[in-house]
Each structure stands twice: as C-alpha cells, then as structure tokens.
Design a protein around this motif. Structure first.
Motif, PDB file in Angstrom:
ATOM      1  N   THR A 332      75.872 -22.709  73.635  1.00  0.00           N
ATOM      2  CA  THR A 332      76.865 -23.620  74.201  1.00  0.00           C
ATOM      3  C   THR A 332      76.344 -24.286  75.462  1.00  0.00           C
ATOM      4  OG1 THR A 332      78.612 -22.177  73.325  1.00  0.00           O
ATOM      5  CG2 THR A 332      79.241 -23.784  74.994  1.00  0.00           C
ATOM      6  N   ALA A 333      75.662 -23.521  76.325  1.00  0.00           N
ATOM      7  CA  ALA A 333      75.142 -24.097  77.570  1.00  0.00           C
ATOM      8  C   ALA A 333      74.054 -25.123  77.296  1.00  0.00           C
ATOM      9  CB  ALA A 333      74.611 -22.985  78.466  1.00  0.00           C
ATOM     10  N   ALA A 336      75.992 -28.118  76.663  1.00  0.00           N
ATOM     11  CA  ALA A 336      76.780 -28.528  77.821  1.00  0.00           C
ATOM     12  C   ALA A 336      75.924 -29.207  78.876  1.00  0.00           C
ATOM     13  CB  ALA A 336      77.496 -27.315  78.421  1.00  0.00           C
ATOM     14  N   TRP A 347      78.639 -31.601  80.413  1.00  0.00           N
ATOM     15  CA  TRP A 347      80.049 -31.307  80.189  1.00  0.00           C
ATOM     16  C   TRP A 347      80.675 -30.784  81.468  1.00  0.00           C
ATOM     17  CZ3 TRP A 347      79.792 -28.134  74.981  1.00  0.00           C
ATOM     18  CH2 TRP A 347      79.302 -28.970  73.981  1.00  0.00           C
ATOM     19  N   THR A 352      83.289 -26.877  78.729  1.00  0.00           N
ATOM     20  CA  THR A 352      82.406 -25.753  78.402  1.00  0.00           C
ATOM     21  C   THR A 352      83.213 -24.527  78.010  1.00  0.00           C
ATOM     22  OG1 THR A 352      80.805 -26.628  79.983  1.00  0.00           O
ATOM     23  CG2 THR A 352      80.504 -24.363  79.254  1.00  0.00           C
ATOM     24  N   THR A 356      83.219 -22.807  74.238  1.00  0.00           N
ATOM     25  CA  THR A 356      82.827 -21.393  74.132  1.00  0.00           C
ATOM     26  C   THR A 356      83.918 -20.574  73.469  1.00  0.00           C
ATOM     27  OG1 THR A 356      81.556 -21.688  76.174  1.00  0.00           O
ATOM     28  CG2 THR A 356      81.915 -19.447  75.424  1.00  0.00           C
ATOM     29  N   ARG A 413      75.322 -22.871  82.575  1.00  0.00           N
ATOM     30  CA  ARG A 413      75.517 -24.298  82.859  1.00  0.00           C
ATOM     31  C   ARG A 413      75.184 -24.608  84.317  1.00  0.00           C
ATOM     32  NH1 ARG A 413      79.602 -26.847  85.320  1.00  0.00           N
ATOM     33  NH2 ARG A 413      79.881 -29.087  84.912  1.00  0.00           N
TER      34      ARG A 413
END
Length: 593
Positions: A332-333, A336, A347, A352, A356, A413
C-alpha cells in the motif's frame, strides 16, 4: 443460386461461434476427466491387490474428479455400516479443472482473424453449459461406485466453481477491464467504478490483499515444514505403514502432495490464533492442544503439535500474520508514495488508511474462503469437524492486518516522503511540470551557468532576457586587452555599450539612452540586406508575372493619399527619422490604432 443476406450470414456465424464455445467447454472437461482417469488406471494396474474391476476404477476416477470441483462424496462401505462423508478437497487437484475451464472460456471469447467472435455473455454461457454437461455425465457414472457424489453439492459449489473459472477466462480475453459494471448493478457502484481515482485505489487494495494472502500461505507452509522436520520419524513411519508395495506408496505420495496447499492453510490458521480442529473435542492453537485429537494415520498429520501447553517455538507462530500485515502495508505504501512520482502526487493520510483497511478486508475474505475449503468432515463421528474454522480465521486475519498494517503503512509513507529521500531525485519533476518541460529547464539552467562564467570576466550582471550579452561582453573584454593600451574593436556584430546610438543605422534604441548612460541596453538590429528594397521587389514581381503567363497584375504603386484617417502609414515620420528609427516597410502592416 440464392444469395444470402448479410444478416443471415451474421446469424449463421454467431450460431457457429456459440456451438464452438459449447464444444470447447465439453472438451476442457473431458481433458481433465480423462487425465485423472488415466492416472487412476495406472495405479490400479500396478497394484498387486486390486479390489475391483475396470468399471469400479472408472467410477472412482469420476468421483475423484468431481471432488476436485468441490463436490462432496459419500463412502458407503464402512465398518459401522453408516455412510461416511468425504468433503475435504485436495486443493492441488483443483488447479487442473479450473485452468482448463478458464482457458476454454478465454479462447472462445477471443475473436478470430477476419471475423468477430461471439459476445462475452454468449461465450460464458456456452462454455459453462458444455462443461456442466460432462459434469452431469460423470456424476451419473459415479453414482454406483465406491465414492458416490452428493447431489446437493453438484449445484453448489461445483457449478459455481465452473462458472467462476469461465467468467475469469472471458474477463481475461477482454483485457481484464475494471469496469464498467452491468446495467443491473446498483447505480452507486456504477458511478464509483466510472471514476478513475476509485479504480486506482481499488486495484491497489486488491494487490495488497493478494500479497497478504500469499504471505499467509507461505508462512503456513513454512510452519508445516518446520513441524515435519521436527517429527520426521513419525511422518516416515506413517508413510511406510500405509502401504507395503511401491505402487501403494506412490499413491500415498500423490495424495500427500495434493494436500500440501491444505496443510499450508492449516498452518496459516494456526499462526493466526484460532488454529484448527482435530475432531469434535480437540483444537490446536499456539497456546497448546486441548482435548483428545482424532488424528488419522497420515504423514502430513505428523506435524500436529503434541498435547499440552505450547512451547516457545509454538509461540513464534504469530510471526506469520505479522509478516502478512507488513506485506499489506508495504504494497500500500508503494502506491501511496511511489518513488517515480513527484511529492505532490502522494496520497493523503486518509486515503492511505482507507486503502489499507480495504486491503485488510480483502485479505480476511480470501483467508476465510480458502480455509473453508481446506478442511471438511471425514466421517459422522469425531471426524465430522476436521480442519480450520473459517468464521474464526477470517476475523483473525482482519484484526492482524488492520491493527498492524495501518500504522505500518502510515510510517512507511512518511519514510518514503522524507526530505532526504526526495531531495536527490533530480529526475523527478514537480507536480505541475511535465517531464519535457523539466528537461528543457535543466538545459536552460546549464546554458545559463556557462554564460554566467563568461560574463564573470568583465564583471557584468547576468540578465536572463539578454543571453547574447555574454558573447558580446566577452568579445569586448578581449578587445580591451589589445596591446598598446588602446581598445581594439570587438569582433561582434553588436555595438559596444559605449557606442553612440547613431553609430549603426537601423538600430532601435530606447528613449533617453545615451553614450554614457550605465543602463543603456541596445536591442537587436533589423536586417540590412537588399531583399526588401523596391528594386529587388519589382524584379521578383516581374519574374512571377512572366511565369504566370500575364495573369498577374502590375507591381502595385504606393498610394497617393493615406487610406487610414489616422495618418499616412507608408511615409516616414520626421520625428522617427530624427530619433534614428527606420521608415516603415510598405509591405508590412501599419501601426495598430
């Protein structure tokens, strides 16, 4: 002869395409059933003690093939006389039928060269119908065998598995588009899918969820491998005790290999916390094994922990869901705060967190679905509960991935958005600057640095709107350095700063600029070549007239009186001549009032 209309030809081609898709589905099912039947026949022929004839072998092969689609089987010949269910599906056997159905639907939906293919809905329905026809025939064949299919499971999940594989094949043939949804779907979902931002976030969440499920499976397989290594002696005794001849041991080995994905899911459920059931009164968790397990004599079950409280090594099993949560956070990061995008396109914190959480929900749903098919009853007594409990494993995966994944994603992030991490990326343009503009700006900056070095020789201040001054000033400085102390003229077409405005005819000078004015800045010169003089223009006009055969008019003469009431446009103003400005060209447009 009667010529067919284009409409009749199109209808005929559509019918042929649907019939071809139907045949593709039947052939895919026949390939899967035939390959499994050949394997069972080989094992039956090589067995020194066969207990049935060729008909029984074919019925048993049909039953095993239906079990690979999720169908429940019933074993009527038991010691107690009560038919025992066999609902544990070897997940490795599922890959063959699913892949065949997927490929058949994909090939049927792809258009052939020279003519359009069938519609997506038509290809899906035809392939599914052809495959299910073979399923119905196999179920009828296996009805009188030693492993009889349960009729209730032929619709769910057998038909659902076939339809899902065919739908995935049609989706692959269409390019795996993420939308648009069908017209009968809710309007809210259709509007959400139509937005590009929503599709990007949903795709990122799906990828992160898939990564989390993959890490869970890998961690579970690692736990099973470590446990089997610790109990290698018990696993070997179970393997040798089930069969004494090589054909029987080969059959046991194939069965154990087909159950390896099930064992990995059992290990994942064990690491998540809920564990798995070993009968109606026994549950294995990292804290220990409670109750009396009803464990069959099988090599893979030698990895089951011993009774009593768990050891320190058993307490390390929760590292598997922690790794899965970190995988969800990392994937995800990466979306992002990508490394190849400007900082402004990252993001926000809220986005974020949302992605997630959505990925954690998808990971939990996938874990619950897989653990539901990884186990199943093997009898009517103590073995009617055997395997992971899906409605406990799914929520446990959600708690682990959301509780650890969300903070980890936010920290990753922030780490990827730190200033040192972005300062050295000179190749990443700003958010409002395209890459081509960034490259042009870099080139201009490099050229300006070179000009600044040249201007530093004479101590002049660099001006961005007069880049030619560096060359002229450098030439002037070279001229000042002539021997004898007298300044030599600069080798340039531009006048020196100390030259009078009337030194070069045709130069445009500013008002109030003088010889000794420090702010004097000369402009570029107008072209002094004779191309625009009247004699050359008349000669060009006469040449064009001769080439046109006399179609062109004579050379236009200057107007006798001004057309514009504001004043004559073709005559020089004495004030302009006094200031050193050239007379306007008659071919050029006059001044704008």
């Amino acid at each position: 002869m009667t010529q067919r209309s284009p409409k009749a030809t199109a209808e005929r081609n559509r019918t042929l395409d649907l019939a071809s898709a139907l045949v593709r589905g039947a052939v895919a099912a026949g390939l899967g059933l035939g390959s499994l039947t050949v394997l069972v026949m080989v094992l039956w022929i090589s067995s020194p003690y066969p207990d049935s004839g060729p008909g029984g072998v074919l019925r048993a092969a049909a039953g095993v093939w239906l079990l690979a689609h999720g169908a429940g089987l019933v074993r009527p010949d038991t010691l107690s006389g009560v038919p025992a269910p066999v609902s544990m599906v070897p997940l490795l056997l599922v890959l063959g039928p699913v892949w065949l159905a997927h490929r058949a639907a994909r090939d049927a939906a792809e258009p052939e060269e020279g003519r359009p293919g069938p519609s997506r809905a038509g290809a899906f329905c035809a392939v599914t119908a052809g495959y299910l026809l073979v399923v119905a025939g196999a179920a009828a064949c296996a009805r009188g065998g030693s492993l009889r299919p349960d009729p209730d499971t032929l619709v769910f999940p057998v038909a659902l598995v076939v339809a899902g594989a065919a739908a995935a094949g049609v989706w692959t043939a269409a390019g795996r588009p993420f939308g648009p949804l069908p017209s009968w779907s809710p309007l809210v979902l259709q509007e959400a899918i139509a937005r590009t931002l929503f599709r990007d976030r949903a795709e990122a969440a799906c990828r992160s969820a898939a990564a989390g499920v993959t890490v869970l499976l890998g961690g579970g397989a690692l736990l099973v491998a470590v446990a089997l290594g610790r109990n290698a002696g018990a696993a070997q005794d179970a393997f040798l005790g089930l069969a004494g001849d090589w054909s029987g041991r080969f059959a046991v080995l194939l069965l154990a290999a087909s159950l390896v994905p099930n064992a990995a899911l059992w290990g994942a459920a064990y690491g998540l916390g809920p564990g798995f059931s070993l009968g109606t009164g026994a549950t294995a968790t990292p804290l220990g094994l409670d109750g009396t397990p009803a464990v069959p004599h099988f090599p893979l079950l030698a990895a089951v922990p011993d009774q009593g409280p768990g050891s320190l090594l058993n307490g390390a099993a929760p590292a598997v869901p922690v790794a899965a949560a970190l995988a969800v956070a990392w994937f995800t990061a990466r979306r992002a705060a990508p490394a190849d995008a400007p900082r402004a396109q990252a993001w926000s914190t809220r986005e974020t967190v949302r992605v997630t959480l959505l990925a954690a929900l998808g990971c939990a749903a996938g874990t619950a679905l897989l653990t539901a098919v990884a186990g199943g009853p093997l009898g009517t007594g103590a073995l009617r509960e055997f395997g992971p409990v899906w409605w406990l494993a799914g929520p446990a995966a959600l708690v682990w991935t959301s509780g650890i994944g969300v903070p980890a994603a936010l920290l990753l992030r922030l780490w990827r958005l730190r200033t040192p991490g972005w300062a050295w990326r000179r190749d990443v343009p700003e958010a409002d600057e395209p890459p081509a503009t960034a490259r042009a700006a870099a080139a201009v900056e490099a050229e300006a640095e070179e000009k600044a070095e040249a201007e530093a020789v004479i101590g002049r201040r660099r001006r961005w709107w007069a880049p030619w001054r560096g060359r002229g000033a450098a030439a002037g400085a070279a001229g000042d350095a002539a021997p004898g102390g007298n300044a030599a003229p600069a080798a340039s077409s531009l006048p020196a700063p100390g030259t009078a405005p009337d030194a070069a005819p045709g130069a445009l000078v500013g008002a109030g600029a003088g010889r000794g004015d420090a702010g004097f800045e000369p402009y570029d010169f107008l072209p002094t070549d004779p191309w625009h003089e009247n004699d050359f223009r008349e000669a060009r006009w006469a040449s064009l007239k001769r080439g046109s055969g006399g179609l062109m008019a004579d050379f236009p003469a200057a107007p006798a009186s001004p057309v514009d009431p504001a004043g004559p446009a073709d005559f020089a103003d004495p004030a302009d001549l006094a200031a050193g400005r050239p007379a306007p060209d008659p071919d050029r447009p006059g001044p704008t009032p």
